[in-house]
Scaffold this active site. Structure first.
Site, PDB file in Angstrom:
ATOM      1  N   ILE A 121       0.827  -1.211   0.000  1.00  0.00           N
ATOM      2  CA  ILE A 121       0.000   0.000   0.000  1.00  0.00           C
ATOM      3  C   ILE A 121       0.855   1.253   0.000  1.00  0.00           C
ATOM      4  O   ILE A 121       0.359   2.359  -0.228  1.00  0.00           O
ATOM      5  CB  ILE A 121      -0.958   0.004   1.216  1.00  0.00           C
ATOM      6  N   ALA A 122       2.158   1.106   0.268  1.00  0.00           N
ATOM      7  CA  ALA A 122       3.090   2.242   0.238  1.00  0.00           C
ATOM      8  C   ALA A 122       4.497   1.699   0.056  1.00  0.00           C
ATOM      9  O   ALA A 122       4.824   0.607   0.529  1.00  0.00           O
ATOM     10  CB  ALA A 122       2.996   3.061   1.524  1.00  0.00           C
ATOM     11  N   ALA A 123       5.331   2.460  -0.635  1.00  0.00           N
ATOM     12  CA  ALA A 123       6.718   2.046  -0.850  1.00  0.00           C
ATOM     13  C   ALA A 123       7.621   3.271  -0.779  1.00  0.00           C
ATOM     14  O   ALA A 123       7.343   4.296  -1.402  1.00  0.00           O
ATOM     15  CB  ALA A 123       6.876   1.361  -2.207  1.00  0.00           C
ATOM     16  N   SER A 125      12.061   4.518   0.249  1.00  0.00           N
ATOM     17  CA  SER A 125      13.450   4.124   0.005  1.00  0.00           C
ATOM     18  C   SER A 125      13.928   3.045   0.965  1.00  0.00           C
ATOM     19  O   SER A 125      14.756   2.214   0.610  1.00  0.00           O
ATOM     20  CB  SER A 125      14.362   5.343   0.125  1.00  0.00           C
ATOM     21  N   ASP A 286       8.597  13.660  12.964  1.00  0.00           N
ATOM     22  CA  ASP A 286       8.216  13.974  11.587  1.00  0.00           C
ATOM     23  C   ASP A 286       6.698  13.943  11.426  1.00  0.00           C
ATOM     24  O   ASP A 286       6.162  13.114  10.680  1.00  0.00           O
ATOM     25  CB  ASP A 286       8.867  12.964  10.643  1.00  0.00           C
TER      26      ASP A 286
END
Length: 545
Positions: A121-123, A125, A286
């Site tokens: 669902i997300a990629a 580094s 963050d």
């Protein structure tokens, strides 16, 4: 040389050649801008640097993010450009992701997960995330670290340390330790590459989270250094909320998030982050829109704990003092608190630093006082960026913890502004401080009602007179002498204020104890204690915390 050693040398050379090739491609050599065939010759140095870093892969991407914090070393333009580093990258092949999971957990993937979709669902580094289910049926988010990162990272770090040593030998960076900067970066990144540290960070944040905040639970049976399995948080992303606001369809959100109210949800988000920063001292480093999810009843969830920061009580007190005095218009006192955050170097011009900081603080305060000034003029990042730039120009350096604090606070401001540009962060700060910082009368009441303080007074009343007489006798006999040398470093200056207040509390306690002491205390001492007690109270609470 062993085969392993030869392999390291080959990989080091390979990475050096890659960096050189990218330097040539993006025109980082003399007279590059005059060559008509250079593809990026019209771009700014900051943008070319950012584009080059994106092509160099993990190590340099993380280095760029690390350097984006260093407003005290790099020009503001470069830091702001590096904050835009693009991390979304194509995902790993599923076969590789599955092999990593099975190697880390020690068995076939079906042994641990009843469902593990091939498409993430997300990629990014470092890792990619899969929406999976455990054998027990629990919906989880599984973060899988990319393969082959460690050898490349170690090779790049070796090269960076060599570069740092060369720069220091040549004296190019003056007294600034470039090699030390890369060592700090190495520690920073290795921490992020160990998912067990991220899991423990999430648990620590969860322990102090208020009811309005949700932190995903870690499934430790399915977590290793390279695989992190956490509770799946299903809510609405900041981007979705912003889209609804822009389209005027906020009324549709309660259908998915019952009880949703934008102002309340943003207030809960802001207060949760401010509590981490100013009260707890252990904070999400963050808090950008991609790491925040909104839930029913205006709750908010924090995701991704790879970057975090920590401040001591003394450090938080100094930050409190800076912002509190700014809000009150005590600009000189606000500057004094701010100056505790920086370290003096041989290049420091303190008078110029003081003058420039007061000019920025004065403009900030005027914007705060003007009810007609737009929110953009009061934006926190506008002025904190200027303050840090003033420090850099005048040769002062920051501790990384302070830089991470200001980055987190600015990212919070940016995330809130991203969702709703009318959100007034500085007004939120003022209200937050008023609620958590009691007034002088309340401080006295809290001190007098504190059982530990009462017990200390009783012990002091019982033992204090005898110890005082003993000390006076020692002094009369020419007792032991202690020579103290005090180094006024920034941390010592912070402790100086805290210790002075502690001495004030001790004097109040001593004089109060003499007032309530048993009849054994001589009358003259008790008579003298009365004005001492009153004077110490006045002095203590005139000293703004």
């Amino acid at each position: 040389m062993t085969d392993s050693g030869k392999g390291d040398v080959f990989l080091d050379l390979q990475r050096i050649l890659l960096v050189l090739a990218k330097l040539l491609k993006f025109g980082f050599f003399p007279f590059a801008r005059y060559l008509p065939f250079m593809p990026h010759r019209d771009e700014s140095v900051a943008r070319r640097l950012r584009l080059m870093i994106e092509e160099l892969g993990l190590t340099y991407l993380k280095l760029g993010q690390f350097l984006a914090l260093r407003y005290d070393i790099l020009p503001l333009e470069i830091c702001r450009e590096l904050e835009n580093l693009f991390e979304s990258v194509p995902p790993m092949e599923f076969a590789q992701a599955r092999a990593i999971v099975e190697s880390e957990l020690g068995g076939p993937i079906a042994q641990f997960y009843s469902s593990f979709p091939a498409k993430p669902i997300a990629a990014a580094s470092v890792a990619q995330v899969h929406d999976a289910r455990t054998i027990a049926g629990e919906r989880v988010a599984v973060k899988v670290q990319r393969g082959g990162l460690a050898p490349i990272f170690r090779a790049d770090i070796r090269n960076l340390k060599r570069l740092g040593t060369l720069v220091e030998v040549l004296g190019i960076a003056g007294k600034l330790s470039i090699r030390g900067l890369f060592v700090q970066f190495e520690s920073w990144t290795l921490r992020e590459l160990d998912f067990t540290i991220e899991g423990r960070t999430a648990e620590r944040v969860r322990e102090d989270a208020p009811p309005s905040v949700e932190i995903p639970q870690v499934n430790w049976e399915l977590t290793t250094k390279r695989v992190l399995t956490m509770e799946f948080i299903d809510g609405m992303s900041s981007a979705e909320v912003r889209k609804h606001r822009e389209q005027g369809t906020l009324a549709e959100i309660p259908a998915k998030l019952p009880g949703f109210d934008l102002a309340t949800a943003l207030d809960n988000f802001a207060r949760a982050s401010l509590t981490q920063l100013f009260v707890i001292g252990f904070f999400h480093g963050d808090p950008h829109p991609g790491n925040v999810v909104f839930l029913p009843e205006n709750r908010v969830a924090f995701l991704d704990f790879g970057i975090f920061g920590e401040l001591s009580e003394e450090e938080r007190e100094g930050l409190f003092g800076q912002i509190e005095n700014l809000a009150l218009g005590n600009l000189v006192r606000s500057f004094r608190y701010y100056s505790l955050q920086v370290a003096v170097t041989e290049d420091t011009d303190m008078e110029s630093f003081r003058r420039d900081c007061l000019e920025v603080l004065n403009r900030w305060y005027r914007a705060l006082q003007n009810p007609n000034s737009p929110v953009e003029q009061r934006h926190l990042a506008k002025y904190t960026g200027e303050m840090i730039d003033v420090s850099r120009r005048n040769g002062l350096r920051y501790d990384l913890s302070y830089l991470l604090f200001w980055r987190a606070l600015n990212n919070l401001n940016g995330a809130l502004y991203h969702i709703d540009p009318s959100f007034d962060m500085l007004a939120e700060l003022r209200t937050f401080f008023e609620e958590i910082r009691p007034g002088n009368v309340e401080r006295i009441r809290m001190m007098l009602s504190d059982r530990q303080w009462q017990a200390s007074c009783k012990v002091l009343a019982r033992e204090g007179p005898e110890k005082a007489r003993h000390g006076l006798d020692e002094a009369a006999r020419g007792g032991p002498r202690i020579d103290v040398t005090w180094s006024m470093t920034p941390s010592n200056r912070v402790r100086d204020g805290a210790q002075a207040r502690s001495i004030g509390v001790a004097l109040v306690s001593l004089s109060f104890a003499l007032l309530i002491a048993a009849p054994a205390v001589q009358l003259p001492l008790r008579v003298a204690a009365a004005p001492l007690f009153g004077g110490c109270l006045v002095a203590l609470f005139r000293w703004r915390r």
